[in-house]
Design an enzyme around this catalytic site. Structure first.
Site, PDB file in Angstrom:
ATOM      1  CE  LYS A   1      -1.289   1.740   3.937  1.00  0.00           C
ATOM      2  NZ  LYS A   1      -1.375   2.945   4.689  1.00  0.00           N
ATOM      3  CG  ASN A   2       2.404   2.761   3.529  1.00  0.00           C
ATOM      4  OD1 ASN A   2       1.246   3.162   3.360  1.00  0.00           O
ATOM      5  ND2 ASN A   2       2.868   2.433   4.728  1.00  0.00           N
TER       6      ASN A   2
ATOM      7  CB  CYS B   1      -3.436   6.214  11.220  1.00  0.00           C
ATOM      8  SG  CYS B   1      -4.321   4.886  10.405  1.00  0.00           S
TER       9      CYS B   1
ATOM     10  NE  ARG C   1       1.474  10.101  10.527  1.00  0.00           N
ATOM     11  CZ  ARG C   1       0.897   9.180   9.779  1.00  0.00           C
ATOM     12  NH1 ARG C   1      -0.341   8.846   9.988  1.00  0.00           N
ATOM     13  NH2 ARG C   1       1.568   8.607   8.809  1.00  0.00           N
ATOM     14  N   PRO C   2       4.317  15.950  11.877  1.00  0.00           N
ATOM     15  CG  PRO C   2       6.402  16.634  12.664  1.00  0.00           C
ATOM     16  CD  PRO C   2       5.322  15.606  12.881  1.00  0.00           C
ATOM     17  CB  ILE C   3       4.532  17.916   6.479  1.00  0.00           C
ATOM     18  CG1 ILE C   3       3.744  19.217   6.609  1.00  0.00           C
ATOM     19  CG2 ILE C   3       3.599  16.732   6.524  1.00  0.00           C
ATOM     20  CD1 ILE C   3       3.034  19.537   5.314  1.00  0.00           C
ATOM     21  CG  ASP C   4       9.470  19.533  10.356  1.00  0.00           C
ATOM     22  OD1 ASP C   4       8.709  18.541  10.467  1.00  0.00           O
ATOM     23  OD2 ASP C   4      10.620  19.552  10.835  1.00  0.00           O
TER      24      ASP C   4
ATOM     25  NE  ARG D   1      -6.610   5.052   6.430  1.00  0.00           N
ATOM     26  CZ  ARG D   1      -6.444   6.308   6.784  1.00  0.00           C
ATOM     27  NH1 ARG D   1      -6.945   6.740   7.917  1.00  0.00           N
ATOM     28  NH2 ARG D   1      -5.783   7.135   6.034  1.00  0.00           N
TER      29      ARG D   1
ATOM     30  NE  ARG E   1       1.539  11.846   7.705  1.00  0.00           N
ATOM     31  CZ  ARG E   1       1.397  13.066   8.147  1.00  0.00           C
ATOM     32  NH1 ARG E   1       0.211  13.534   8.440  1.00  0.00           N
ATOM     33  NH2 ARG E   1       2.452  13.839   8.325  1.00  0.00           N
TER      34      ARG E   1
ATOM     35  CB  ILE F   1       8.571   5.851  14.510  1.00  0.00           C
ATOM     36  CG1 ILE F   1       9.674   4.796  14.331  1.00  0.00           C
ATOM     37  CG2 ILE F   1       8.380   6.679  13.237  1.00  0.00           C
ATOM     38  CD1 ILE F   1      10.989   5.272  13.799  1.00  0.00           C
TER      39      ILE F   1
ATOM     40  CG  ASP G   1       3.656   1.078   9.525  1.00  0.00           C
ATOM     41  OD1 ASP G   1       3.397   1.961  10.354  1.00  0.00           O
ATOM     42  OD2 ASP G   1       3.821   1.312   8.313  1.00  0.00           O
TER      43      ASP G   1
HETATM   44  C1  EPZ Z   1       5.034   6.463   6.453  1.00  0.00           C
HETATM   45  O1  EPZ Z   1       4.477   7.602   7.106  1.00  0.00           O
HETATM   46  C2  EPZ Z   1       3.934   5.452   6.355  1.00  0.00           C
HETATM   47  N1  EPZ Z   1       2.819   6.026   5.613  1.00  0.00           N
HETATM   48  C3  EPZ Z   1       3.475   5.022   7.736  1.00  0.00           C
HETATM   49  O2  EPZ Z   1       2.557   3.960   7.574  1.00  0.00           O
HETATM   50  C4  EPZ Z   1       4.669   4.523   8.537  1.00  0.00           C
HETATM   51  O3  EPZ Z   1       4.268   4.283   9.873  1.00  0.00           O
HETATM   52  C5  EPZ Z   1       5.801   5.549   8.532  1.00  0.00           C
HETATM   53  O4  EPZ Z   1       6.128   5.923   7.168  1.00  0.00           O
HETATM   54  C6  EPZ Z   1       7.086   5.054   9.198  1.00  0.00           C
HETATM   55  O5  EPZ Z   1       7.548   3.912   8.527  1.00  0.00           O
HETATM   56  C7  EPZ Z   1       2.833   6.042   4.293  1.00  0.00           C
HETATM   57  O6  EPZ Z   1       3.755   5.578   3.645  1.00  0.00           O
HETATM   58  C8  EPZ Z   1       1.633   6.604   3.626  1.00  0.00           C
HETATM   59  P1  EPZ Z   1       7.745   9.393   8.324  1.00  0.00           P
HETATM   60  P2  EPZ Z   1       5.212   8.993   7.078  1.00  0.00           P
HETATM   61  O7  EPZ Z   1       7.767  10.690   7.606  1.00  0.00           O
HETATM   62  O8  EPZ Z   1       5.925   9.138   5.776  1.00  0.00           O
HETATM   63  C9  EPZ Z   1       8.796  12.525  11.794  1.00  0.00           C
HETATM   64  C10 EPZ Z   1       0.617   2.713   7.952  1.00  0.00           C
HETATM   65  O9  EPZ Z   1       0.125   2.163   8.956  1.00  0.00           O
HETATM   66  N2  EPZ Z   1       8.665  13.574  10.770  1.00  0.00           N
HETATM   67  O10 EPZ Z   1       8.743   8.349   7.959  1.00  0.00           O
HETATM   68  O11 EPZ Z   1       4.235  10.022   7.475  1.00  0.00           O
HETATM   69  C11 EPZ Z   1       7.483  11.837  12.120  1.00  0.00           C
HETATM   70  O12 EPZ Z   1       6.738  12.578  13.071  1.00  0.00           O
HETATM   71  C12 EPZ Z   1       1.205   4.092   8.040  1.00  0.00           C
HETATM   72  O13 EPZ Z   1       0.624   2.183   6.830  1.00  0.00           O
HETATM   73  C13 EPZ Z   1       9.003  14.866  11.079  1.00  0.00           C
HETATM   74  O14 EPZ Z   1       9.403  15.187  12.207  1.00  0.00           O
HETATM   75  O15 EPZ Z   1       6.274   8.774   8.234  1.00  0.00           O
HETATM   76  C14 EPZ Z   1       7.963  10.503  12.649  1.00  0.00           C
HETATM   77  O16 EPZ Z   1       8.359  10.628  13.983  1.00  0.00           O
HETATM   78  C15 EPZ Z   1       0.985   4.724   9.370  1.00  0.00           C
HETATM   79  N3  EPZ Z   1       8.879  15.836  10.105  1.00  0.00           N
HETATM   80  C16 EPZ Z   1       9.192  10.218  11.802  1.00  0.00           C
HETATM   81  O17 EPZ Z   1       9.596  11.482  11.271  1.00  0.00           O
HETATM   82  C17 EPZ Z   1       8.450  15.532   8.841  1.00  0.00           C
HETATM   83  O18 EPZ Z   1       8.374  16.439   8.009  1.00  0.00           O
HETATM   84  C18 EPZ Z   1       8.972   9.257  10.647  1.00  0.00           C
HETATM   85  O19 EPZ Z   1       7.851   9.673   9.874  1.00  0.00           O
HETATM   86  C19 EPZ Z   1       8.116  14.205   8.534  1.00  0.00           C
HETATM   87  C20 EPZ Z   1       8.232  13.233   9.517  1.00  0.00           C
END
Ligand code: EPZ
Length: 431
Positions: free
Chosen positions: A22-23, A117, A122-125, A398, A93, A328, A306
């Site tokens: 999926k991801n 979820c 979950r910031p996007i900075d 989902r 997301r 995480i 996950d």
């Molecule tokens: C992806 O989310 C997956 N989602 C998530 O799967 C998965 O849990 C996660 O990666 C970790 O493997 C999708 O692929 C759609 P990250 P993502 O950016 O990309 C921090 C599921 O169940 N962070 O790797 O949103 C964040 O808060 C879902 O299928 C920042 O600080 O995760 C976290 O602590 C749930 N700033 C860490 O990084 C940012 O700009 C990792 O998040 C982005 C992230």
């Protein structure tokens, strides 16, 4: 509202085939509109998040032709609108991947702040930092992120935290930028590699995906391709844990065993027997006493966040005291209250769950708080004495294709119901 009703206690046994990831597929779909030529994507999982993403893409003018359940043909030549509707974003997301793909192709994108979820803040900075480094102007106002650029120019980008989403978004924008981009401290997850392979098959020049330094040389345009999505390692791991928790014997097929090394290692520590084949993994847990262990979630190749709830469910049945540390997402133990209602003995202190293993769960009516935790509660129900009812299965839908059918194929007594009457009928039949 639908729910799963489960009569627990049957060891799972037999073969299960894993769907596409999926991801990976969500990001690949977003990237597919970066060319004006037609792209064919195979091994697409038929799950709710994918269908929402396809809806969002159609809404902005992409032509989406669902060839069959797992194949889609997409043409992004006639995208009229670079603003993605809020209705779509708040459901998933991953629609933020349309920021990277639209910015790369049209130098302009507007997407509502993403939902998904509720597992943490979950910031996007880091996504924004990456786009800005490539020369985009990024604004957030009225709940929308807009990114615009006269020119996108390659740059050196260090990610302060390993982020799957930021790595993929930057790769997409940089693929069509001028010159060379280097991403340091990049995420190494299999789906990052899959997206890079997909873009390379469209003519992009991306090297180093799967390591922590990714180098991208921008190209002027991308072309059509045919591509098959990798198998879903989280779905595969979920079935591996279901086999372990029910003391079963399950062959999980259509997987890449290398992607599952952390899961395999932890299941071996609990005493399960694991046999690896080229594209399958067999988990045998018959007649064993599961043993306690310690787990910490980490970016790949570490143990995946996950898979954390599913692992906790298994450890709730293991002799001794285990710990699970979530490093995480800060809000990923919400299911523990529900699991306690099934008899689990778990204390959560900050980001650590301390689990005193028992020898069984007891069936209860519980509610899925998110996708993976929902799947974990189903596993607990399969291992439990008596009947369990798992509410709010829309979260599970989902990301798991035909979840109840696949489990039933392994001998699980599980049904999807939508009324109290159907639940009662199941209970009568099962008892
Ligand atoms: C992806 O989310 C997956 N989602 C998530 O799967 C998965 O849990 C996660 O990666 C970790 O493997 C999708 O692929 C759609 P990250 P993502 O950016 O990309 C921090 C599921 O169940 N962070 O790797 O949103 C964040 O808060 C879902 O299928 C920042 O600080 O995760 C976290 O602590 C749930 N700033 C860490 O990084 C940012 O700009 C990792 O998040 C982005 C992230």
């Amino acid at each position: 509202m639908e729910q799963y009703v489960i009569k627990g206690g049957t060891p799972l046994s037999g073969n299960v085939d894993i769907s596409g990831a999926k991801n990976a597929a969500l990001a690949i779909l977003a990237a597919s509109i970066m060319t004006d030529e037609t792209v064919t994507i195979e091994n697409l999982p038929d799950v709710r998040d994918i269908n929402v993403m396809l809806g969002a893409m159609q809404d902005i003018g992409a032509i989406v032709d669902r060839v069959d359940k797992h194949t889609v043909r997409i043409n992004g030549a006639h995208i009229e609108d670079v603003a993605v509707d809020y209705e779509y974003i708040k459901k998933i997301r991953a629609s933020y991947y349309l920021l990277g793909s639209l910015l790369g192709k049209y130098r302009s994108a507007e997407v509502a702040l993403p939902g998904g979820c509720d597992i943490g803040s979950r910031p996007i900075d880091l996504h924004i930092k990456g786009f800005k480094a490539l020369g985009a102007q990024v604004d957030i106002s009225y709940g929308l992120i807009s990114a615009k650029a006269q020119r996108l120019v390659g740059n050196h980008i260090y990610l302060d935290k390993v982020s799957v989403g930021a790595t993929i978004n930057i790769i997409m924008a940089a693929a069509l930028a001028e010159g060379r981009t280097v991403i340091e401290n990049a995420a190494k997850e299999p789906h990052v590699v899959d997206v890079a392979n997909f873009l390379n098959s469209m003519g992009a020049n991306i090297r180093g995906a799967g390591t922590d330094v990714i180098r991208i040389v921008g190209v002027q345009m991308l072309h059509g391709t045919e591509y098959s999505v990798i198998p879903d390692q989280i779905e595969a791991g979920t079935f591996m844990f279901a086999a372990a928790a029910t003391h079963g014997d399950v062959m999980v097929r259509n997987v890449i065993p290398k992607h599952l090394e952390a899961t395999t290692a932890k299941l071996l520590e609990t005493g399960c027997e694991i046999i690896e084949y080229d594209d399958a993994i067999r988990v045998i847990s018959r007649n064993i006493q599961l043993r306690h262990t310690q787990v910490t979630t980490l970016p790949y190749p570490g143990f995946p966040t996950d898979m954390q709830p599913q692992m906790t469910v298994v450890l709730g049945l293991a002799a001794g005291t285990s710990t699970v540390t979530e490093s995480i997402f800060e809000n990923r133990f919400k299911y523990v209250d529900e699991l306690r209602r099934m008899g689990a003995n778990i204390q959560v202190e900050s980001n650590i769950a301390i689990i005193s293993g028992g020898d069984r769960y007891t069936g209860a009516r519980v509610s899925a708080p998110d996708l993976r935790a929902g799947a974990a509660l189903v596993i607990a129900g399969l291992a439990a004495d008596g009947i369990s009812i798992i509410e709010d299965i829309q979260y599970i839908q989902r990301g798991y294709e035909d979840f109840e059918e696949k489990l039933a194929g392994l001998g699980a007594i599980i049904e999807k119901t939508s009324t109290e009457r159907e639940i009662q009928k199941f209970v009568l039949k099962a008892s």
